[in-house]
Design a protein around this motif. Structure first.
Motif, PDB file in Angstrom:
ATOM      1  N   PRO A  42      85.031 108.012  77.754  1.00  0.00           N
ATOM      2  CA  PRO A  42      85.098 109.395  78.240  1.00  0.00           C
ATOM      3  C   PRO A  42      84.770 109.463  79.733  1.00  0.00           C
ATOM      4  CG  PRO A  42      83.115 109.062  76.941  1.00  0.00           C
ATOM      5  CD  PRO A  42      83.919 107.794  76.854  1.00  0.00           C
ATOM      6  N   LYS A  43      85.418 110.381  80.417  1.00  0.00           N
ATOM      7  CA  LYS A  43      85.177 110.534  81.850  1.00  0.00           C
ATOM      8  C   LYS A  43      83.823 111.189  82.069  1.00  0.00           C
ATOM      9  CE  LYS A  43      89.961 110.660  82.995  1.00  0.00           C
ATOM     10  NZ  LYS A  43      91.021 111.069  83.775  1.00  0.00           N
ATOM     11  N   GLN A  44      83.107 110.706  83.060  1.00  0.00           N
ATOM     12  CA  GLN A  44      81.801 111.259  83.411  1.00  0.00           C
ATOM     13  C   GLN A  44      81.908 111.972  84.747  1.00  0.00           C
ATOM     14  OE1 GLN A  44      78.973 111.712  82.075  1.00  0.00           O
ATOM     15  NE2 GLN A  44      78.788 110.260  80.408  1.00  0.00           N
ATOM     16  N   TYR A  45      81.467 113.206  84.779  1.00  0.00           N
ATOM     17  CA  TYR A  45      81.438 113.971  86.015  1.00  0.00           C
ATOM     18  C   TYR A  45      79.989 114.138  86.442  1.00  0.00           C
ATOM     19  CZ  TYR A  45      86.250 114.959  84.801  1.00  0.00           C
ATOM     20  OH  TYR A  45      87.558 114.826  84.475  1.00  0.00           O
ATOM     21  N   ASN A 106      70.436 115.453  80.615  1.00  0.00           N
ATOM     22  CA  ASN A 106      71.516 115.093  81.535  1.00  0.00           C
ATOM     23  C   ASN A 106      71.136 115.258  83.004  1.00  0.00           C
ATOM     24  OD1 ASN A 106      73.188 114.519  79.372  1.00  0.00           O
ATOM     25  ND2 ASN A 106      74.063 116.561  79.332  1.00  0.00           N
ATOM     26  N   GLN A 123      74.855 115.123  85.042  1.00  0.00           N
ATOM     27  CA  GLN A 123      76.037 114.398  84.576  1.00  0.00           C
ATOM     28  C   GLN A 123      76.463 114.919  83.212  1.00  0.00           C
ATOM     29  OE1 GLN A 123      74.980 110.278  84.529  1.00  0.00           O
ATOM     30  NE2 GLN A 123      75.464 110.017  86.688  1.00  0.00           N
ATOM     31  N   SER A 124      77.783 115.008  83.037  1.00  0.00           N
ATOM     32  CA  SER A 124      78.334 115.438  81.758  1.00  0.00           C
ATOM     33  C   SER A 124      79.804 115.024  81.694  1.00  0.00           C
ATOM     34  CB  SER A 124      78.205 116.957  81.610  1.00  0.00           C
ATOM     35  OG  SER A 124      78.763 117.382  80.398  1.00  0.00           O
ATOM     36  N   THR A 125      80.405 115.200  80.530  1.00  0.00           N
ATOM     37  CA  THR A 125      81.824 114.882  80.376  1.00  0.00           C
ATOM     38  C   THR A 125      82.710 116.085  80.685  1.00  0.00           C
ATOM     39  OG1 THR A 125      81.678 115.393  78.026  1.00  0.00           O
ATOM     40  CG2 THR A 125      81.408 113.086  78.662  1.00  0.00           C
ATOM     41  N   ASN A 126      82.115 117.248  80.931  1.00  0.00           N
ATOM     42  CA  ASN A 126      82.861 118.467  81.221  1.00  0.00           C
ATOM     43  C   ASN A 126      82.710 118.804  82.713  1.00  0.00           C
ATOM     44  OD1 ASN A 126      83.861 121.053  81.491  1.00  0.00           O
ATOM     45  ND2 ASN A 126      83.024 121.760  79.545  1.00  0.00           N
ATOM     46  N   GLU A 127      83.808 118.745  83.448  1.00  0.00           N
ATOM     47  CA  GLU A 127      83.768 118.951  84.896  1.00  0.00           C
ATOM     48  C   GLU A 127      83.313 120.365  85.262  1.00  0.00           C
ATOM     49  OE1 GLU A 127      86.670 118.246  88.748  1.00  0.00           O
ATOM     50  OE2 GLU A 127      87.566 118.406  86.766  1.00  0.00           O
TER      51      GLU A 127
END
Length: 139
Positions: A42-45, A106, A123-127
């Motif tokens: 998963p992408k990390q933002y 987070n 940090q989270s996976t939701n931009e």
């Protein structure tokens, strides 16, 4: 048993004979890494904000003492900013379903030693969530 000396010419010949297999192996490995990075992980933002701690004092000759006090206050501010109450306010401000404990998990805070600046990073996976929380947190 006879041992043959290995020369650079022998290595070059072996590489030329197996060049297609070597290139094919490299391309397959790159394709696997590409697929793993784009579809499995998963992408990390992340959003990082820096805050300068500065408490005003009336007397100019106490400036050095004020700076020392400000440096000591950074640990206190860090604890307060990660408190349950502040996290609840951030959660209410952005209207999220996440609990304050998840938001705190987070969030990381750091400060250089003897510095008036401390940084916090969310940090989270939701931009969109990362952007909203970082803006709400610095209010």
């Amino acid at each position: 048993m006879k041992i043959k000396n290995l020369t650079i010419k022998d290595i070059g010949t072996t590489i030329r004979q197996n060049l297609i297999w070597i290139l094919l192996f490299i391309m397959v490995a790159q394709a696997c890494v590409y697929m793993y990075q784009n579809y499995y992980v998963p992408k990390q933002y992340s959003a990082e904000t820096e805050v300068l701690v500065n408490v005003e004092s009336d007397k100019e000759n106490l400036q050095q003492e004020g700076i020392r006090n400000n440096i000591q206050l950074i640990n206190t501010f860090s604890s307060v900013l990660k408190s349950e109450r502040i996290m609840e306010e951030v959660a209410e401000d952005i209207h999220t379903e996440k609990s304050p404990s998840v938001l705190r998990k987070n969030l990381t805070m750091s400060s250089d030693q003897n510095s008036l600046v401390f940084k916090f990073n969310y940090q989270s996976t939701n931009e969109k969530e990362v952007e909203e929380i970082s803006h709400s947190y610095i209010k």
